[in-house]
Design an enzyme around this catalytic site. Structure first.
Site, PDB file in Angstrom:
ATOM      1  N   GLU A  64       0.794  -1.234   0.000  1.00  8.41           N
ATOM      2  CA  GLU A  64       0.000   0.000   0.000  1.00  8.41           C
ATOM      3  C   GLU A  64       0.826   1.284   0.000  1.00  8.41           C
ATOM      4  O   GLU A  64       0.549   2.212   0.761  1.00  8.41           O
ATOM      5  CB  GLU A  64      -0.968   0.007   1.200  1.00  8.41           C
ATOM      6  CG  GLU A  64      -1.922  -1.169   1.192  1.00  8.41           C
ATOM      7  CD  GLU A  64      -2.948  -1.121   2.323  1.00  8.41           C
ATOM      8  OE1 GLU A  64      -2.861  -0.236   3.200  1.00  8.41           O
ATOM      9  OE2 GLU A  64      -3.848  -1.977   2.322  1.00  8.41           O
ATOM     10  N   ASN A 102       2.124  -5.105  -3.233  1.00 10.94           N
ATOM     11  CA  ASN A 102       0.713  -5.408  -2.977  1.00 10.94           C
ATOM     12  C   ASN A 102      -0.054  -4.122  -2.662  1.00 10.94           C
ATOM     13  O   ASN A 102       0.438  -3.270  -1.921  1.00 10.94           O
ATOM     14  CB  ASN A 102       0.648  -6.354  -1.763  1.00 10.94           C
ATOM     15  CG  ASN A 102      -0.711  -6.961  -1.502  1.00 10.94           C
ATOM     16  OD1 ASN A 102      -1.296  -7.572  -2.396  1.00 10.94           O
ATOM     17  ND2 ASN A 102      -1.220  -6.802  -0.285  1.00 10.94           N
ATOM     18  N   HIS A 148     -10.440  -6.163  -2.443  1.00 11.42           N
ATOM     19  CA  HIS A 148     -11.534  -5.960  -1.479  1.00 11.42           C
ATOM     20  C   HIS A 148     -12.644  -5.251  -2.238  1.00 11.42           C
ATOM     21  O   HIS A 148     -12.553  -4.053  -2.523  1.00 11.42           O
ATOM     22  CB  HIS A 148     -11.063  -5.107  -0.300  1.00 11.42           C
ATOM     23  CG  HIS A 148      -9.979  -5.749   0.509  1.00 11.42           C
ATOM     24  ND1 HIS A 148     -10.198  -6.906   1.236  1.00 11.42           N
ATOM     25  CD2 HIS A 148      -8.696  -5.419   0.716  1.00 11.42           C
ATOM     26  CE1 HIS A 148      -9.078  -7.245   1.853  1.00 11.42           C
ATOM     27  NE2 HIS A 148      -8.146  -6.363   1.547  1.00 11.42           N
TER      28      HIS A 148
HETATM   29  C1  XIL Z   1      -6.409  -6.211   8.207  1.00  9.34           C
HETATM   30  C2  XIL Z   1      -6.741  -7.377   9.118  1.00  9.34           C
HETATM   31  O1  XIL Z   1      -7.666  -8.205   8.445  1.00  9.34           O
HETATM   32  C3  XIL Z   1      -7.333  -6.873  10.410  1.00  9.34           C
HETATM   33  O2  XIL Z   1      -7.482  -7.948  11.338  1.00  9.34           O
HETATM   34  C4  XIL Z   1      -6.443  -5.793  11.031  1.00  9.34           C
HETATM   35  O3  XIL Z   1      -7.086  -5.247  12.158  1.00  9.34           O
HETATM   36  C5  XIL Z   1      -6.140  -4.702  10.020  1.00  9.34           C
HETATM   37  O4  XIL Z   1      -5.568  -5.278   8.870  1.00  9.34           O
HETATM   38  N1  XIL Z   1      -5.018  -4.517   3.621  1.00  9.34           N
HETATM   39  C6  XIL Z   1      -4.035  -5.372   4.061  1.00  9.34           C
HETATM   40  C7  XIL Z   1      -4.303  -6.276   5.218  1.00  9.34           C
HETATM   41  O5  XIL Z   1      -2.983  -5.469   3.423  1.00  9.34           O
HETATM   42  O6  XIL Z   1      -3.152  -6.482   6.006  1.00  9.34           O
HETATM   43  C8  XIL Z   1      -5.405  -5.736   6.086  1.00  9.34           C
HETATM   44  O7  XIL Z   1      -5.694  -6.706   7.089  1.00  9.34           O
HETATM   45  C9  XIL Z   1      -6.615  -5.398   5.257  1.00  9.34           C
HETATM   46  C10 XIL Z   1      -6.299  -4.340   4.247  1.00  9.34           C
END
Ligand code: XIL
Length: 298
Positions: free
Chosen positions: A127, A169, A205
């Site tokens: 990110e 990623n 997502h």
């Molecule tokens: C999220 C987890 O699912 C949660 O449990 C935590 O509180 C926050 O992180 N992008 C990512 C993941 O790369 O690491 C994130 O995971 C979701 C968004």
């Protein structure tokens, strides 16, 4: 095949899930994971705050629970994530400049070395691009150490674990847009200059629909000479959910360098997305229509 992992393997892909070490004592949860999946991502246990809670003191017990379980069952492991602006330990959040850069590269080296030989793909950087509509880098303490922090991380990761595929990623990079084009330009530049990068992860997502240019976007990255992976898939529940999961599988199968799909959790009740019910199994562990559509598309 009769499971997601077996069916994906027949197509030359893996099918993974993110799991949490703290849920592994739940037999319904672990039973689904063991039965259906052949790759794993630690949902939180391999992030910076978890693996280096104090500077220079490394903590691998929870990550090891997931990694060793997966390896003992012949599963692949996606390492997630070496450097990210979020979920940093407090000590790193308070650092800047050359001392932060040194600490970050040391973190990459130490964690990737510890897991050397066990990781199929590492999310080396997560990110790092902004949502500003211009494809800019995200402002963060890491970015403020200098624009070359990403390539420095990839070089350190390659030295530490030469056998792991090294991925960038991100989210909101699933369609062809300013942000994904910013990532695309970085990957193209890395390939041109010999910065070691092997794969790009698309978190995926999603709301209730899939971008119409999803496959085309995966393909343009693959055409740069990197693998592409769907790394954190979840899709909001609605009348289109099963169809949307089918479309994701079809997009990956249409791109020969799309090497695998990972869903971001097992049951809807395990999801980080509250009431969205975005996963393949309901809270009781029953297969949803989205599961059947996914399996049938593989
Ligand atoms: C999220 C987890 O699912 C949660 O449990 C935590 O509180 C926050 O992180 N992008 C990512 C993941 O790369 O690491 C994130 O995971 C979701 C968004």
């Amino acid at each position: 095949g009769t499971t997601l992992g077996q069916s994906a393997a027949e197509r030359g892909r893996y099918f993974g899930a993110a799991i949490a070490a703290g849920r592994m004592s739940d037999s319904t949860y672990l039973g689904i994971f063991n039965r259906e999946f052949n790759s794993v991502t630690a949902e939180n246990e391999m992030k910076w705050d978890a693996t280096e809670p104090n500077q220079g003191q490394f903590s691998y017990a929870n990550g090891d629970r997931i990694v060793n379980h997966a390896i003992s069952r012949g599963m692949k492991v996606r390492g997630h994530a070496l450097l990210w602006h979020a979920q940093q330990p407090g000590w790193a959040q308070n650092m800047s400049g050359q001392s932060l850069r040194n600490a970050a590269i040391n973190h990459v080296t130490r964690v990737a070395s510890y897991y050397r030989g066990k990781i199929h793909s590492w999310d080396v950087v997560n990110e790092a691009f902004a949502d500003d509509g211009r494809g800019s880098r995200r402002d963060s303490n890491l970015q403020r150490t200098g624009n070359d922090w990403i390539e420095a991380a990839f070089r350190a990761a390659r030295s530490a674990d030469p056998g792991a595929k090294l991925c960038y990623n991100d989210y909101n990079t699933d369609s062809i847009n300013a942000k994904s084009t910013g990532v695309y330009n970085m990957v193209r530049d890395f390939k041109a200059r010999g910065v070691p990068i092997d794969c790009v992860g698309f978190q995926s997502h999603f709301g209730t629909t899939i971008p119409s240019d999803y496959r085309a976007n995966l393909q343009r990255f693959a055409d740069l000479g990197v693998d592409v992976q769907i790394t954190e898939l979840d899709i909001e529940q609605g009348s289109n959910q099963a169809n949307a999961y089918r479309q994701v599988v079809e997009a990956c199968l249409a791109v020969s360098r799309c090497t695998g799909i990972t869903v971001w959790g097992i049951r809807d009740t395990d999801s980080w997305r509250g009431g969205a019910n975005p996963l393949l199994f309901d809270g009781s562990g029953n297969k949803k229509a989205a599961y059947t559509a996914t399996l049938n598309a593989l």
